[in-house]
Design an enzyme around this catalytic site. Structure first.
Site, PDB file in Angstrom:
ATOM      1  N   TRP A  58      42.314  38.775  21.396  1.00 43.12           N
ATOM      2  CA  TRP A  58      41.405  38.939  21.991  1.00 43.12           C
ATOM      3  C   TRP A  58      41.941  40.524  22.538  1.00 43.12           C
ATOM      4  O   TRP A  58      43.225  41.279  22.745  1.00 43.12           O
ATOM      5  CB  TRP A  58      42.600  38.486  23.622  1.00 43.12           C
ATOM      6  CG  TRP A  58      41.247  38.446  24.889  1.00 43.12           C
ATOM      7  CD1 TRP A  58      40.273  37.835  25.196  1.00 43.12           C
ATOM      8  CD2 TRP A  58      42.013  39.212  26.059  1.00 43.12           C
ATOM      9  NE1 TRP A  58      39.944  38.352  26.149  1.00 43.12           N
ATOM     10  CE2 TRP A  58      41.275  39.426  26.981  1.00 43.12           C
ATOM     11  CE3 TRP A  58      43.589  40.081  26.354  1.00 43.12           C
ATOM     12  CZ2 TRP A  58      41.205  39.821  28.067  1.00 43.12           C
ATOM     13  CZ3 TRP A  58      43.366  40.845  27.615  1.00 43.12           C
ATOM     14  CH2 TRP A  58      42.705  40.436  28.428  1.00 43.12           C
ATOM     15  N   CYS A 118      45.462  36.102  22.216  1.00 42.08           N
ATOM     16  CA  CYS A 118      46.055  36.281  21.860  1.00 42.08           C
ATOM     17  C   CYS A 118      46.314  34.422  21.460  1.00 42.08           C
ATOM     18  O   CYS A 118      47.043  34.126  22.608  1.00 42.08           O
ATOM     19  CB  CYS A 118      46.823  37.052  20.841  1.00 42.08           C
ATOM     20  SG  CYS A 118      45.756  38.184  21.009  1.00 42.08           S
ATOM     21  N   GLU A 173      38.781  33.342  47.212  1.00 41.43           N
ATOM     22  CA  GLU A 173      38.112  32.703  45.588  1.00 41.43           C
ATOM     23  C   GLU A 173      37.370  32.162  45.600  1.00 41.43           C
ATOM     24  O   GLU A 173      36.675  31.955  44.392  1.00 41.43           O
ATOM     25  CB  GLU A 173      39.718  31.180  46.057  1.00 41.43           C
ATOM     26  CG  GLU A 173      39.941  30.346  45.050  1.00 41.43           C
ATOM     27  CD  GLU A 173      40.477  30.754  43.652  1.00 41.43           C
ATOM     28  OE1 GLU A 173      40.743  32.197  43.079  1.00 41.43           O
ATOM     29  OE2 GLU A 173      40.088  30.088  42.603  1.00 41.43           O
ATOM     30  N   HIS A 176      30.204  45.968  60.414  1.00 45.69           N
ATOM     31  CA  HIS A 176      30.637  47.038  59.658  1.00 45.69           C
ATOM     32  C   HIS A 176      29.927  47.715  58.058  1.00 45.69           C
ATOM     33  O   HIS A 176      31.083  49.202  57.960  1.00 45.69           O
ATOM     34  CB  HIS A 176      32.351  47.405  59.340  1.00 45.69           C
ATOM     35  CG  HIS A 176      33.051  46.886  61.181  1.00 45.69           C
ATOM     36  ND1 HIS A 176      32.639  47.813  62.260  1.00 45.69           N
ATOM     37  CD2 HIS A 176      33.306  45.557  61.740  1.00 45.69           C
ATOM     38  CE1 HIS A 176      32.960  47.062  63.387  1.00 45.69           C
ATOM     39  NE2 HIS A 176      33.716  45.851  62.969  1.00 45.69           N
ATOM     40  N   LYS A 231      35.776  33.140  41.988  1.00 44.14           N
ATOM     41  CA  LYS A 231      35.744  30.945  41.353  1.00 44.14           C
ATOM     42  C   LYS A 231      33.617  31.346  40.498  1.00 44.14           C
ATOM     43  O   LYS A 231      33.486  31.470  39.209  1.00 44.14           O
ATOM     44  CB  LYS A 231      35.869  30.118  41.516  1.00 44.14           C
ATOM     45  CG  LYS A 231      35.905  29.092  40.941  1.00 44.14           C
ATOM     46  CD  LYS A 231      37.145  29.116  39.961  1.00 44.14           C
ATOM     47  CE  LYS A 231      38.044  29.464  40.855  1.00 44.14           C
ATOM     48  NZ  LYS A 231      39.398  30.130  39.975  1.00 44.14           N
ATOM     49  N   ARG A 244      42.700  29.382  25.451  1.00 48.12           N
ATOM     50  CA  ARG A 244      43.318  31.053  25.865  1.00 48.12           C
ATOM     51  C   ARG A 244      41.988  31.964  26.518  1.00 48.12           C
ATOM     52  O   ARG A 244      42.427  33.218  26.668  1.00 48.12           O
ATOM     53  CB  ARG A 244      44.604  31.597  25.460  1.00 48.12           C
ATOM     54  CG  ARG A 244      45.293  29.969  25.497  1.00 48.12           C
ATOM     55  CD  ARG A 244      45.939  30.166  24.364  1.00 48.12           C
ATOM     56  NE  ARG A 244      46.434  30.897  24.305  1.00 48.12           N
ATOM     57  CZ  ARG A 244      48.156  31.795  24.827  1.00 48.12           C
ATOM     58  NH1 ARG A 244      48.594  30.792  25.571  1.00 48.12           N
ATOM     59  NH2 ARG A 244      49.094  32.729  24.746  1.00 48.12           N
ATOM     60  N   ASN A 299      51.385  38.183  19.033  1.00 50.39           N
ATOM     61  CA  ASN A 299      50.615  38.600  20.321  1.00 50.39           C
ATOM     62  C   ASN A 299      51.650  39.589  21.047  1.00 50.39           C
ATOM     63  O   ASN A 299      53.036  39.463  21.330  1.00 50.39           O
ATOM     64  CB  ASN A 299      51.055  36.736  21.192  1.00 50.39           C
ATOM     65  CG  ASN A 299      50.102  36.696  21.931  1.00 50.39           C
ATOM     66  OD1 ASN A 299      49.664  37.910  22.755  1.00 50.39           O
ATOM     67  ND2 ASN A 299      50.383  35.725  23.008  1.00 50.39           N
ATOM     68  N   GLY A 300      51.267  40.456  21.488  1.00 54.35           N
ATOM     69  CA  GLY A 300      51.717  41.304  23.158  1.00 54.35           C
ATOM     70  C   GLY A 300      51.187  42.584  22.536  1.00 54.35           C
ATOM     71  O   GLY A 300      50.604  43.019  22.032  1.00 54.35           O
TER      72      GLY A 300
HETATM   73  C1  AGP Z   1      41.360  32.393  37.438  1.00 51.11           C
HETATM   74  O1  AGP Z   1      40.494  31.125  37.619  1.00 51.11           O
HETATM   75  C2  AGP Z   1      41.179  33.417  37.174  1.00 51.11           C
HETATM   76  N1  AGP Z   1      41.982  32.653  35.320  1.00 51.11           N
HETATM   77  C3  AGP Z   1      42.034  34.554  36.879  1.00 51.11           C
HETATM   78  O2  AGP Z   1      42.236  35.394  37.619  1.00 51.11           O
HETATM   79  C4  AGP Z   1      43.790  33.755  36.794  1.00 51.11           C
HETATM   80  O3  AGP Z   1      43.866  33.204  38.577  1.00 51.11           O
HETATM   81  C5  AGP Z   1      45.600  35.196  36.960  1.00 51.11           C
HETATM   82  O4  AGP Z   1      44.824  34.686  35.356  1.00 51.11           O
HETATM   83  C6  AGP Z   1      46.334  34.216  36.534  1.00 51.11           C
HETATM   84  O5  AGP Z   1      47.107  33.436  35.891  1.00 51.11           O
HETATM   85  P1  AGP Z   1      48.624  32.567  36.220  1.00 51.11           P
HETATM   86  O6  AGP Z   1      47.885  32.333  37.507  1.00 51.11           O
HETATM   87  O7  AGP Z   1      48.570  31.747  35.288  1.00 51.11           O
HETATM   88  O8  AGP Z   1      49.146  33.664  35.703  1.00 51.11           O
END
Ligand code: AGP
Length: 611
Positions: A72, A2, A472, A495, A476, A26, A98-99
C-alpha cells in the site's frame, strides 16, 4: 495496509500466494513474491490485484523458501520498481517490510552513499544495509542493519548465504505459525494450515532454521510461546454472501450478543476516583468514542472528551487528575491509535483498550482490555465492529457509574440497577437487540438507494447522538460508494450548509431522540423539504409524526418530499446501535449498484499501520 508473507517448508510458493490473498482485504496496490531454490533467488512482481501476479508464472515455480508482500504505497509511486520484495545490489539478499523507515533518506546519503538504488521506497535501504554489513555472518549483518533503522517495521529477510528466514519487529505486527513448515505473516489471517501461532513481541528479532529463535535487542534469547490457532481467526469466508460487507451487517445481532457475553466475562480494572474520561480512536472507532462520551456523561455523570488519535499525538494535552483513557480500535494495530496510547502512558494516564483482535498490539500496551469478540471483520468498511464498540462503551459507562456511585444492591444485578444512576435497561431489552431483523430494512433501503446512486453528493443530519450516527453514516457511504457525503448537526443547517440544499438534494435525517429533540429534528427536516430537498427519515417514531414537515407546497401543488425507514422502538440508550444499520445497508447497496467492491474500497486499507 501492507501485508507480509513468508513460508519456509513444503509448498512455500503456494503458501505465500494463498496467504497474500487472505491479506487482500487490508488494501494494497501491488504485490510481489521472491522464491529461493537451488539456483538462487528469483522475484515476481505485479501492479494491481494479486491475480495479476499469477500471470507472471510465479505459481509454476517451487522452492524451499518464499517471501511475499502486498504493498500500500507510502514512499514512492505504484511502480514495479517500488514493489516488494526488495534486494541488495548483488541480488543475494531479499526483504519484505511493513511500516516506515523514518531515517531512510539519511541512510541513503550517509551509510549507503554510493550504493545504486533502483526504486524510491524507504524499504530498499534494508537489504542494502545488510549487504553493507555482511562479512560472512548473516545474523550479525542482519542485527547491525536493524540497529540502524528508526521508525516502524515488520521485516522478513532471506538470502543466498543460508536457508534461514530472518525477521524483526518494531511497532508493526508480525506473527509466526507452525504447520508443515513455518509461516511468517503480518496478519493472523495469513497463517493458512497452521495449528499453532507465536505472536512476535515488539522490539524483538530472530530467525527460523529448523526451529524458531527469538531474541531481544540485546540478543537475550526469548522463550517461544506457541498458542493454538483460534478457529475464529480463519472463519473469514463469505458464507454464501456476495461480499463480506453484507455478511458482516447481517451478523450484527449475533455480534452484539457476543459482545454482551464478552463483557459479562470481562474483568475490566478501573482506577478509583475517575473524574474525567478521555476517548481516542480513528475513523469509525472515533465515532464509537463520540458515542462513548455521550453514554459516560449520561449514565456515569462525569466529564468526558474525545480526540482523534492522529491529533492527540501532537496535541499539548493537559492531563487532569483522575483521567482514564479509553482507546478504541477494531484491528488493534492502527498506528495513530498505538502512538496515542504511548503518549497517554507517558502522561501517566491509565489506558483501557476496546478491540476485536486478540494478541493485537493494542492489547499489549494498554493496562486493561475489553474484547468486542465479533469474529473477523474483513470488509474495510467497519459495520458489526462499530455497533459492538458502541454497545461495549455503553456497558462500560455502567461500570464507571457503579464504580463511582453505587454500593451494595447494584452489584447483584449485572445490568439493571435501581440506584437511579446506572443504566435503566432490563435483560429483555437486550434480547430485542440480539434479535434484530436486518432483512426487514432491505426493501426500503433498495428504494432509497436507487435515488441516491444518481447523486454526486449527499447530506446526513441528526441531533445529539443522532449527529454522531450521521457522522458514521457519512463515512460509511463515502468510503464504499465514493459519493461526497457530509454530516451536520440538525441545528447547524441554517448557519450555512442550508445553502447547499436545492431541488433534488437528498438528506438522510436520523431522528431517534424524543421530546424537544424530535421537534427540532422536524424543524430541520422542514427547512430542507421547503427548499426542494428530499429527506430520508430514519426513526422509530411513527411515520405520521413527520407528515406535517415532508408535505410541501411547490407553488402549484402539495408534494411529498420524504421517505421513511422505520426503526424498532427500543430503549433510547440502545437506539444509537440500531439507527446506523439501515445506513450501512444503504452504503452497501449503493456501492454494489455503482459496480464497486465494497469490501476493498479504492485507496483504503482495513488496518492503517502507518501514521
Ligand atoms: C471504518 O469503516 C474505516 N475503515 C476506518 O475509518 C477505520 O475505522 C479506522 O481506520 C480505524 O481502524 P481501527 O478501528 O482498526 O483502529
Amino acid at each position: 495496509m501492507c501485508g507480509i508473507m513468508a513460508v519456509k517448508g513444503v509448498g512455500a510458493v503456494n503458501g505465500v500466494y494463498e496467504g497474500l490473498k487472505n491479506l487482500e482485504y487490508r488494501g494494497y496496490d501491488s504485490a510481489g513474491i521472491a522464491i529461493k531454490d537451488c539456483n538462487g533467488i528469483k522475484a515476481f512482481k505485479s501492479i494491481g490485484y494479486i491475480s495479476e501476479l499469477e500471470k507472471t508464472g510465479v505459481l509454476d515455480c517451487s522452492g524451499g523458501i518464499a517471501i511475499g508482500h502486498t504493498r500500500w504505497a507510502t514512499h514512492g509511486g505504484v511502480t514495479i520498481e517500488n514493489c516488494h520484495p526488495h534486494c541488495s545490489e548483488d541480488k543475494k539478499i531479499w526483504v519484505v517490510h511493513n511500516g516506515i523507515i523514518e531515517n531512510h533518506k539519511l541512510l541513503r546519503s550517509d551509510v549507503l552513499a554510493g550504493v545504486v538504488f533502483y526504486g524510491e521506497t524507504d524499504t530498499e535501504v534494508i537489504p542494502k544495509l545488510i549487504e553493507q554489513y555482511y562479512t560472512g555472518d548473516v545474523w550479525q549483518a542482519f542485527r547491525s542493519a536493524i540497529d540502524k533503522l528508526n521508525g516502524s517495521y515488520a521485516i522478513v529477510m532471506m538470502c543466498e548465504y543460508d536457508d534461514k528466514v530472518y525477521f524483526a519487529r518494531k511497532s508493526s505486527p508480525l506473527v509466526i505459525g507452525k504447520g508443515n513448515g513455518f509461516v511468517v505473516s503480518s496478519d493472523v489471517n495469513g497463517l493458512i494450515d497452521c495449528s499453532e501461532k507465536c505472536v512476535i513481541e515488539d522490539n524483538t528479532l530472530g530467525y527460523i532454521d529448523n526451529n524458531l529463535h527469538i531474541y531481544d535487542k540485546n540478543t537475550n534469547k526469548i522463550n517461544i510461546n506457541w498458542i493454538a490457532m483460534d478457529e475464529r481467526s480463519i472463519e473469514a469466508d463469505k458464507g454464501g454472501n456476495e461480499h463480506f460487507m453484507i455478511k458482516e451487517i447481517n451478523e450484527i445481532p449475533r455480534a452484539l450478543q457476543s459482545t454482551y457475553n464478552s463483557f459479562l466475562k470481562s474483568e475490566v480494572v478501573l482506577p478509583d476516583n475517575i473524574s474525567n474520561v478521555l476517548l481516542v480512536g480513528c475513523g469509525t472507532s472515533y465515532h464509537s468514542c463520540l458515542m462513548g462520551k455521550s453514554y459516560i456523561e449520561r449514565v456515569a455523570g462525569i466529564k468526558s472528551e474525545c480526540v482523534i488519535a492522529s491529533e492527540f499525538i501532537y496535541s499539548n494535552y493537559i492531563v487532569r487528575e483522575g483521567t482514564v483513557g479509553i482507546f478504541v480500535s477494531q484491528s488493534g494495530e492502527t498506528a495513530d491509535t498505538l502512538s496515542a496510547i504511548h503518549k497517554a502512558k507517558e502522561l501517566g494516564i491509565y489506558c483501557i483498550a476496546i478491540t476485536n483482535v486478540r494478541e493485537s498490539s493494542i492489547t499489549r500496551i494498554c493496562d486493561s482490555v475489553l474484547y468486542i469478540d465479533v469474529g473477523v471483520e474483513v470488509c474495510v468498511a467497519s459495520t458489526k465492529a462499530y455497533t459492538s464498540q458502541v454497545l461495549m462503551l455503553m456497558l462500560l459507562s455502567d461500570v464507571i457509574a457503579r464504580n463511582l456511585k453505587c454500593e451494595g444492591t447494584c452489584k447483584e444485578d449485572v445490568l439493571g440497577c435501581n440506584c437511579g444512576n446506572c443504566l435503566e435497561i432490563r435483560a429483555n431489552e437486550y434480547n430485542d437487540l440480539f434479535n434484530l431483523d436486518i432483512k426487514s430494512y432491505l426493501s426500503k433501503v433498495r428504494g432509497v438507494s436507487e435515488e441516491i446512486v444518481k447523486k454526486d453528493k449527499l447530506h446526513l443530519i441528526g441531533k445529539a447522538v443522532d449527529y454522531i450516527t450521521a457522522l458514521e453514516g457519512a463515512l460509511k457511504i463515502k468510503e464504499v460508494s465514493y459519493i461526497f457525503t457530509d454530516a451536520y448537526p440538525s441545528g447547524e443547517l441554517k448557519h450555512g450548509t442550508l445553502s447547499l440544499i436545492e431541488e433534488g438534494s437528498i438528506v438522510i435525517a436520523i431522528a431517534t431522540q424524543g421530546g424537544i429533540l424530535l421537534d427540532k429534528s422536524k424543524n430541520a427536516i422542514h427547512e430542507i423539504c421547503a427548499r426542494g430537498g428530499k429527506c430520508i427519515i430514519i426513526s422509530q417514531f411513527p411515520e405520521e409524526e413527520f407528515n406535517e414537515v415532508i408535505w410541501c407546497n411547490d407553488g402549484k401543488r402539495c408534494v411529498k418530499r420524504g421517505e421513511y425507514i422505520p426503526l424498532p422502538n427500543l430503549n433510547s440508550l440502545l437506539m444509537p446501535i440500531v439507527s446506523i444499520i439501515p445506513i450501512d445497508l444503504i452504503a452497501y447497496t449503493v456501492s454494489v449498484m455503482k459496480g464497486y467492491n465494497p469490501d476493498k474500497p479504492r485507496n483504503l486499507a482495513k488496518s492503517v499501520t502507518v501514521e
